[in-house]
Design an enzyme around this catalytic site. Structure first.
Site, PDB file in Angstrom:
ATOM      1  N   CYS A 279       0.806  -1.227   0.000  1.00 30.00           N
ATOM      2  CA  CYS A 279       0.000   0.000   0.000  1.00 30.00           C
ATOM      3  C   CYS A 279       0.835   1.271   0.000  1.00 30.00           C
ATOM      4  O   CYS A 279       0.275   2.352  -0.127  1.00 30.00           O
ATOM      5  CB  CYS A 279      -0.933   0.008   1.204  1.00 30.00           C
ATOM      6  SG  CYS A 279      -2.173  -1.272   1.108  1.00 30.00           S
TER       7      CYS A 279
ATOM      8  N   PHE B 178     -10.437  -4.584   0.118  1.00 31.20           N
ATOM      9  CA  PHE B 178      -9.665  -4.092  -1.028  1.00 31.20           C
ATOM     10  C   PHE B 178     -10.522  -3.925  -2.282  1.00 31.20           C
ATOM     11  O   PHE B 178     -11.452  -4.700  -2.520  1.00 31.20           O
ATOM     12  CB  PHE B 178      -8.489  -5.027  -1.311  1.00 31.20           C
ATOM     13  CG  PHE B 178      -7.477  -5.035  -0.186  1.00 31.20           C
ATOM     14  CD1 PHE B 178      -6.619  -3.958  -0.019  1.00 31.20           C
ATOM     15  CD2 PHE B 178      -7.408  -6.087   0.710  1.00 31.20           C
ATOM     16  CE1 PHE B 178      -5.701  -3.935   1.019  1.00 31.20           C
ATOM     17  CE2 PHE B 178      -6.481  -6.078   1.744  1.00 31.20           C
ATOM     18  CZ  PHE B 178      -5.627  -4.994   1.906  1.00 31.20           C
TER      19      PHE B 178
ATOM     20  N   HIS C 178      -3.123   7.389   3.751  1.00 38.28           N
ATOM     21  CA  HIS C 178      -3.620   6.132   3.168  1.00 38.28           C
ATOM     22  C   HIS C 178      -4.676   5.520   4.106  1.00 38.28           C
ATOM     23  O   HIS C 178      -4.360   5.192   5.258  1.00 38.28           O
ATOM     24  CB  HIS C 178      -2.470   5.143   2.969  1.00 38.28           C
ATOM     25  CG  HIS C 178      -2.953   3.770   2.625  1.00 38.28           C
ATOM     26  ND1 HIS C 178      -3.620   3.495   1.447  1.00 38.28           N
ATOM     27  CD2 HIS C 178      -2.896   2.595   3.299  1.00 38.28           C
ATOM     28  CE1 HIS C 178      -3.937   2.221   1.416  1.00 38.28           C
ATOM     29  NE2 HIS C 178      -3.515   1.645   2.525  1.00 38.28           N
TER      30      HIS C 178
ATOM     31  N   ASN D 214      -9.941   0.043  -0.077  1.00 34.63           N
ATOM     32  CA  ASN D 214      -8.481   0.194  -0.039  1.00 34.63           C
ATOM     33  C   ASN D 214      -7.927  -0.369  -1.348  1.00 34.63           C
ATOM     34  O   ASN D 214      -7.999  -1.573  -1.583  1.00 34.63           O
ATOM     35  CB  ASN D 214      -7.953  -0.571   1.185  1.00 34.63           C
ATOM     36  CG  ASN D 214      -6.450  -0.532   1.338  1.00 34.63           C
ATOM     37  OD1 ASN D 214      -5.723  -0.226   0.391  1.00 34.63           O
ATOM     38  ND2 ASN D 214      -5.976  -0.847   2.533  1.00 34.63           N
TER      39      ASN D 214
HETATM   40  C1  LIG Z   1     -10.486  -5.763  11.348  1.00 33.42           C
HETATM   41  C2  LIG Z   1     -11.184  -4.621  12.061  1.00 33.42           C
HETATM   42  C3  LIG Z   1     -12.174  -3.982  11.130  1.00 33.42           C
HETATM   43  C4  LIG Z   1     -11.943  -5.180  13.253  1.00 33.42           C
HETATM   44  O1  LIG Z   1     -12.556  -4.100  13.938  1.00 33.42           O
HETATM   45  P1  LIG Z   1     -12.692  -4.113  15.514  1.00 33.42           P
HETATM   46  O2  LIG Z   1     -11.329  -4.380  16.070  1.00 33.42           O
HETATM   47  O3  LIG Z   1     -13.418  -2.902  15.963  1.00 33.42           O
HETATM   48  O4  LIG Z   1     -13.691  -5.336  15.666  1.00 33.42           O
HETATM   49  P2  LIG Z   1     -14.001  -6.280  16.874  1.00 33.42           P
HETATM   50  O5  LIG Z   1     -12.874  -6.383  17.834  1.00 33.42           O
HETATM   51  O6  LIG Z   1     -15.336  -5.862  17.383  1.00 33.42           O
HETATM   52  O7  LIG Z   1     -14.129  -7.647  16.090  1.00 33.42           O
HETATM   53  C5  LIG Z   1     -15.183  -7.937  15.179  1.00 33.42           C
HETATM   54  C6  LIG Z   1     -15.158  -9.432  14.937  1.00 33.42           C
HETATM   55  O8  LIG Z   1     -13.911  -9.779  14.273  1.00 33.42           O
HETATM   56  C7  LIG Z   1     -13.141 -10.656  15.098  1.00 33.42           C
HETATM   57  N1  LIG Z   1     -11.739 -10.281  14.960  1.00 33.42           N
HETATM   58  C8  LIG Z   1     -11.229  -9.041  14.984  1.00 33.42           C
HETATM   59  N2  LIG Z   1      -9.910  -9.081  14.766  1.00 33.42           N
HETATM   60  C9  LIG Z   1      -9.580 -10.390  14.589  1.00 33.42           C
HETATM   61  C10 LIG Z   1      -8.384 -11.095  14.313  1.00 33.42           C
HETATM   62  N3  LIG Z   1      -7.233 -10.430  14.134  1.00 33.42           N
HETATM   63  N4  LIG Z   1      -8.419 -12.434  14.194  1.00 33.42           N
HETATM   64  C11 LIG Z   1      -9.596 -13.116  14.313  1.00 33.42           C
HETATM   65  N5  LIG Z   1     -10.774 -12.501  14.569  1.00 33.42           N
HETATM   66  C12 LIG Z   1     -10.768 -11.165  14.723  1.00 33.42           C
HETATM   67  C13 LIG Z   1     -13.661 -10.462  16.497  1.00 33.42           C
HETATM   68  O9  LIG Z   1     -13.433 -11.597  17.283  1.00 33.42           O
HETATM   69  C14 LIG Z   1     -15.144 -10.228  16.225  1.00 33.42           C
HETATM   70  O10 LIG Z   1     -15.768 -11.462  15.944  1.00 33.42           O
HETATM   71  P3  LIG Z   1     -17.292 -11.773  16.387  1.00 33.42           P
HETATM   72  O11 LIG Z   1     -18.149 -10.732  15.705  1.00 33.42           O
HETATM   73  O12 LIG Z   1     -17.529 -13.147  15.894  1.00 33.42           O
HETATM   74  O13 LIG Z   1     -17.297 -11.631  17.877  1.00 33.42           O
HETATM   75  C15 LIG Z   1     -10.150  -3.577  12.580  1.00 33.42           C
HETATM   76  O14 LIG Z   1      -9.340  -4.153  13.603  1.00 33.42           O
HETATM   77  C16 LIG Z   1      -9.253  -3.044  11.520  1.00 33.42           C
HETATM   78  O15 LIG Z   1      -9.682  -2.306  10.611  1.00 33.42           O
HETATM   79  N6  LIG Z   1      -7.940  -3.312  11.607  1.00 33.42           N
HETATM   80  C17 LIG Z   1      -6.941  -2.794  10.655  1.00 33.42           C
HETATM   81  C18 LIG Z   1      -7.084  -3.439   9.300  1.00 33.42           C
HETATM   82  C19 LIG Z   1      -5.766  -3.350   8.571  1.00 33.42           C
HETATM   83  O16 LIG Z   1      -4.752  -3.873   9.027  1.00 33.42           O
HETATM   84  N7  LIG Z   1      -5.740  -2.684   7.434  1.00 33.42           N
HETATM   85  C20 LIG Z   1      -4.503  -2.543   6.683  1.00 33.42           C
HETATM   86  C21 LIG Z   1      -4.713  -3.170   5.345  1.00 33.42           C
HETATM   87  S1  LIG Z   1      -3.196  -3.391   4.586  1.00 33.42           S
HETATM   88  C22 LIG Z   1      -2.713  -1.883   4.001  1.00 33.42           C
HETATM   89  O17 LIG Z   1      -3.460  -0.951   3.994  1.00 33.42           O
HETATM   90  C23 LIG Z   1      -1.318  -1.801   3.527  1.00 33.42           C
HETATM   91  C24 LIG Z   1      -0.786  -2.894   2.646  1.00 33.42           C
HETATM   92  O18 LIG Z   1      -1.409  -3.913   2.414  1.00 33.42           O
HETATM   93  O19 LIG Z   1       0.328  -2.742   2.124  1.00 33.42           O
END
Ligand SMILES: CC(C)(COP(=O)(O)OP(=O)(O)OC[C@H]1O[C@@H](n2cnc3c(N)ncnc32)[C@H](O)[C@@H]1OP(=O)(O)O)[C@@H](O)C(=O)NCCC(=O)NCCSC(=O)CC(=O)O
Length: 401
Positions: free
Chosen positions: A171, A222, A312, A345
């Site tokens: 990204c 994505f 980003h 994204n």
């Molecule tokens: C994934 C998220 C939307 C989750 O949001 P929240 O943390 O508020 O959600 P939450 O804790 O209420 O969790 C919602 C549900 O997902 C589950 N859950 C959350 N994180 C988890 C994980 N890591 N592994 C397994 N399960 C997971 C929870 O148990 C819950 O399940 P249940 O509902 O069953 O209880 C967020 O953490 C997020 O946006 N993180 C960053 C994403 C990221 O890394 N983006 C970068 C992309 S890469 C990039 O941009 C650059 C590149 O690629 O180069």
């Protein structure tokens, strides 16, 4: 060695004459997406139906819950149900589908890249043959000759255009390409650099899998798109206009974060990991240090809310974390949030869409009493790598239509 005539300039003088006088600047921006738009609330139905997985009701429920938290309202995708029906191997990560995926992106990525480039060149106002350098980046492919080569014919570029192709930069690819373009433009008097980023998520499309949270993020976050920017120093009046001057560019890695985001090519497309809980924390803990390192050497002492921001949008959790750490006013990351919402994204392409959205917003703000002059571009990707660029918005940016 023979004697040198008195009039021969020194190497230092030649070197100085080869350099531009002013800073590199963004002269024009173009964007493009595939025609197929999928609203996020319809995506789980589309995805589970297209992958013959409607029986996985609990997993589908989880997809729906997590999708609502990503900050995405709609995305544009090259792959349709029809394309997926023709390629059942794309639903199974154990199947050897890489060749079929590469065959599709080999044509579709250059076409989308050309669409965005044509818009940027039209806005720039000079002929495509005046482009001297081409910097292309994609995660969606592994070909040579690559997208850069295909663009020569698709755009009518000169055969001697100096090409650089960047594959697999995640990204931060858009920022890396812009940073390179800045150096090319400032070190080659008269250079006009076309930066092109293009992505198709077909490379990471797969069927749902119990226990794979990454799979869920890959499919829900994505989107596909292309962005192009013309970069050059010393704009030729009255045809060219600097929108944003590119004042400085930097790249750094966050310590001990090497496993937080990884990507690699597999027989089934893309493999890799996104540590979704850790990524926002790593970024939040390091964002201020990265910003100070970029701004302090320049003597730009503005408060965070006095700047404009092009960040980003990795997901809304990442933007929320930056908002909290920097205590930004709500509109500061509005361009990033809007692009995430409307397109998802799009890897390195996303930052070009954010710059395009930002310039529209800065023009509107200027109309109602003043927009910030100084701003920051910030992107993240595997490494974790953080790219920053300090921008200065010009009067032309505010005045042009
Ligand atoms: C994934 C998220 C939307 C989750 O949001 P929240 O943390 O508020 O959600 P939450 O804790 O209420 O969790 C919602 C549900 O997902 C589950 N859950 C959350 N994180 C988890 C994980 N890591 N592994 C397994 N399960 C997971 C929870 O148990 C819950 O399940 P249940 O509902 O069953 O209880 C967020 O953490 C997020 O946006 N993180 C960053 C994403 C990221 O890394 N983006 C970068 C992309 S890469 C990039 O941009 C650059 C590149 O690629 O180069």
């Amino acid at each position: 060695m023979g004697s040198v005539p008195a009039a021969t300039p020194s190497v230092r003088e030649i070197c100085r004459a080869q350099r531009a006088d002013g800073p590199a600047a963004v002269l024009a921006i173009g964007t493009a997406n595939p025609a197929h738009c999928v609203p996020q609330d319809e995506f789980p139905d589309f995805y589970f139906r297209a992958t013959n997985s409607d029986h996985l009701t609990a997993l589908k429920g989880k997809f729906k819950r997590v999708f609502q938290k990503l900050g995405v309202e709609r995305r544009y995708l090259h792959h349709t149900e029809e394309l997926l029906r023709a390629h059942p191997e794309f639903l199974d990560d154990e199947a050897a589908s890489l060749d079929a995926r590469l065959d599709i992106v080999a044509t579709a990525v250059p076409e989308l890249a050309a669409e965005a480039s044509k818009k940027a060149i039209a806005e720039w106002g000079r002929p495509a043959a005046d482009i001297t350098h081409l910097v292309v980046t994609t995660n969606s492919g592994a070909h040579i000759p690559g997208v850069d080569f295909r663009l020569i014919a698709l755009l009518g570029l000169r055969p001697s255009v100096r090409r650089t192709m960047l594959y697999l930069n995640g990204c931060f690819a858009g920022s890396a390409a812009l940073r390179l373009a800045k150096d090319l433009a400032e070190n080659n008097r008269g250079a006009r650099v076309l930066v092109v980023c293009a992505e198709l998520t077909l490379m990471l499309f797969n069927g749902p899998k119990e226990g794979s949270f990454e799979r869920l993020i890959h499919q829900g976050l994505f989107g596909d798109g292309a962005g192009a920017v013309v970069v050059g120093a010393d704009p030729l009046s009255p045809v060219e206009h600097a929108l944003f001057e590119m004042v400085s560019a930097a790249q750094t890695v966050i310590p001990d974060s090497g496993d937080a985001i990884t990507m690699h090519i597999t027989k089934g497309g893309f493999g890799g990991n996104i540590s979704t809980r850790e990524v926002p924390v790593f970024i939040g803990d390091n964002v201020e240090r990265c910003l100070h390192d970029s701004l302090e050497p320049l003597g730009v002492g503005a408060k965070w809310n006095d700047l404009f921001w092009a960040v980003h949008p990795g997901s809304s959790a990442i933007l929320d974390r930056i908002d909290t750490v920097l205590q930004l006013e709500p509109e500061k990351l509005a361009a990033s949030r809007r692009v995430l919402s409307d397109y998802g994204n799009m890897f390195g392409v996303t930052i070009i869409f954010v710059l395009d959205e930002l310039r529209r917003r800065l023009r509107e703000q200027e109309g109602v009493g003043g927009a910030p002059e100084w701003g920051v571009v910030m992107t993240f990707g595997p490494g974790l790598t953080v790219e920053t660029m300090v921008l200065h918005a010009t009067g032309h940016m505010h005045a042009s239509p």
